[in-house]
Design a protein around this motif. Structure first.
Motif, short mmCIF file in Angstrom:
data_model
loop_
_atom_site.label_atom_id
_atom_site.label_comp_id
_atom_site.label_asym_id
_atom_site.label_seq_id
_atom_site.Cartn_x
_atom_site.Cartn_y
_atom_site.Cartn_z
N MET A 199 14.66 -26.00 -31.35
CA MET A 199 15.73 -25.93 -30.35
C MET A 199 17.06 -25.59 -31.01
O MET A 199 17.82 -24.74 -30.52
N ILE A 200 17.36 -26.26 -32.12
CA ILE A 200 18.62 -26.00 -32.82
C ILE A 200 18.67 -24.55 -33.29
O ILE A 200 19.68 -23.85 -33.11
N TYR A 201 17.57 -24.09 -33.87
CA TYR A 201 17.52 -22.71 -34.37
C TYR A 201 17.70 -21.72 -33.22
O TYR A 201 18.43 -20.72 -33.36
N PHE A 202 17.07 -22.01 -32.10
CA PHE A 202 17.19 -21.14 -30.93
C PHE A 202 18.65 -21.02 -30.49
O PHE A 202 19.16 -19.91 -30.27
N PHE A 203 19.33 -22.15 -30.36
CA PHE A 203 20.73 -22.12 -29.90
C PHE A 203 21.64 -21.42 -30.90
O PHE A 203 22.56 -20.68 -30.52
N ILE A 204 21.40 -21.66 -32.19
CA ILE A 204 22.22 -21.00 -33.21
C ILE A 204 22.06 -19.48 -33.13
O ILE A 204 23.04 -18.73 -33.18
N VAL A 205 20.83 -19.02 -32.97
CA VAL A 205 20.59 -17.57 -32.91
C VAL A 205 21.19 -16.99 -31.62
O VAL A 205 21.76 -15.89 -31.65
N VAL A 206 21.10 -17.71 -30.50
CA VAL A 206 21.72 -17.24 -29.26
C VAL A 206 23.23 -17.07 -29.47
O VAL A 206 23.81 -16.02 -29.16
N GLY A 207 23.88 -18.12 -29.99
CA GLY A 207 25.32 -18.07 -30.20
C GLY A 207 25.73 -16.99 -31.18
O GLY A 207 26.71 -16.27 -30.96
N PHE A 208 24.97 -16.85 -32.27
CA PHE A 208 25.32 -15.84 -33.27
C PHE A 208 25.09 -14.44 -32.72
O PHE A 208 25.85 -13.51 -33.03
N SER A 209 24.06 -14.27 -31.87
CA SER A 209 23.81 -12.97 -31.26
C SER A 209 24.93 -12.59 -30.29
O SER A 209 25.27 -11.41 -30.18
N ILE A 210 25.47 -13.57 -29.59
CA ILE A 210 26.62 -13.30 -28.73
C ILE A 210 27.78 -12.78 -29.57
O ILE A 210 28.46 -11.81 -29.20
N MET A 211 28.01 -13.42 -30.72
CA MET A 211 29.11 -12.99 -31.59
C MET A 211 28.90 -11.58 -32.11
O MET A 211 29.79 -10.74 -32.02
N THR A 212 27.70 -11.29 -32.62
CA THR A 212 27.47 -9.97 -33.21
C THR A 212 27.51 -8.87 -32.15
O THR A 212 27.95 -7.75 -32.43
N THR A 213 27.08 -9.19 -30.94
CA THR A 213 27.11 -8.20 -29.86
C THR A 213 28.54 -7.86 -29.46
O THR A 213 28.87 -6.70 -29.18
N SER A 214 29.40 -8.86 -29.43
CA SER A 214 30.76 -8.67 -28.92
C SER A 214 31.79 -8.39 -30.01
O SER A 214 32.94 -8.03 -29.70
N PHE A 215 31.41 -8.52 -31.28
CA PHE A 215 32.39 -8.47 -32.36
C PHE A 215 33.13 -7.14 -32.42
O PHE A 215 34.36 -7.10 -32.52
N THR A 216 32.39 -6.03 -32.39
CA THR A 216 33.06 -4.74 -32.51
C THR A 216 33.96 -4.46 -31.30
O THR A 216 35.03 -3.85 -31.45
N LEU A 217 33.54 -4.92 -30.12
CA LEU A 217 34.39 -4.74 -28.94
C LEU A 217 35.66 -5.56 -29.07
O LEU A 217 36.75 -5.13 -28.64
N TYR A 218 35.54 -6.74 -29.67
CA TYR A 218 36.72 -7.59 -29.93
C TYR A 218 37.69 -6.91 -30.89
O TYR A 218 38.90 -6.84 -30.63
N THR A 219 37.16 -6.36 -32.01
CA THR A 219 38.06 -5.75 -32.99
C THR A 219 38.66 -4.44 -32.46
O THR A 219 39.78 -4.09 -32.81
#
Length: 204
Positions: free
Chosen positions: A28-48
């Protein structure tokens, strides 16, 4: 039809593994970490792009920076940190770093923090993920019987694959405003959502 029994057996193995309380929590912990990190990587370039007006080349250098930090931590320092603090503490520390950095980075811009603030924020992304993820993999291996370690790690990776599909969907919904554009408010709510998911992982 030939894949049917194998698929049933695969799902049966997943559910059987998740019946073990310790392994279920780790997954469960691993799942949530990967979800959160995937949100970051998906949106990072749009943020910058939105906040700093960076182009593909500049974003590429930022991802190189993230990768170098990950290699240093996972390749050289993780073993020492694990021996010193233990995997469980590394998971907790990594979740805290990810929670704080994902919450703070949306406030960083050219007039507030600048490039230094951005580099510090994404350093916490990389450090947090680079200590939490391998620590969870190590814990999963230790909590599985010797003859089932491969199956246990396979279950974790199956969950991570699902998380990598869910994260970008969440990011795609949150990043768009009423007219289908990215703006400061949509960036903040996307990163705040990722931060909240990391906080859930920490409490688990």
């Amino acid at each position: 039809t030939g894949d049917g029994p194998r698929s049933v057996n695969r799902f049966g193995a997943i559910f059987e593994s998740l019946r073990q309380p310790n392994f279920r929590l780790i997954t469960m912990i691993y799942f949530f970490i990967v979800v959160g990190f995937s949100i970051m990587t998906t949106s990072f370039t749009l943020y910058t792009i939105e906040r700093f007006d960076y182009d593909a080349a500049q974003n590429g250098w930022l991802f190189v920076y993230i990768g170098i930090l990950a290699v240093i931590l996972q390749g050289g320092l993780f073993g020492r940190l694990s021996a010193w603090a233990g995997e469980s503490r590394l998971v907790a520390a990594g979740c805290v770093m990810l929670t704080i950095s994902l919450f703070a980075v949306p406030f960083v811009g050219p007039q507030r923090g600048g490039l230094i603030g951005l580099l510090l924020g994404i350093a916490l992304f990389s450090i947090g993920n680079s200590i939490a993820s391998p620590a969870l993999t190590s814990l999963a291996s230790k909590n599985a019987p010797d003859h089932e370690q491969g199956k246990a790690l396979g279950v974790m990776q199956s969950g991570a694959s699902l998380a990598r599909a869910i994260g970008p969907i969440i990011a795609g919904v949150l990043l768009n405003n009423a007219i289908g554009k990215v703006d400061d408010n949509t960036i903040q709510r996307t990163y705040f959502a990722a931060s909240a998911i990391m906080l859930i992982a920490f409490f688990i």
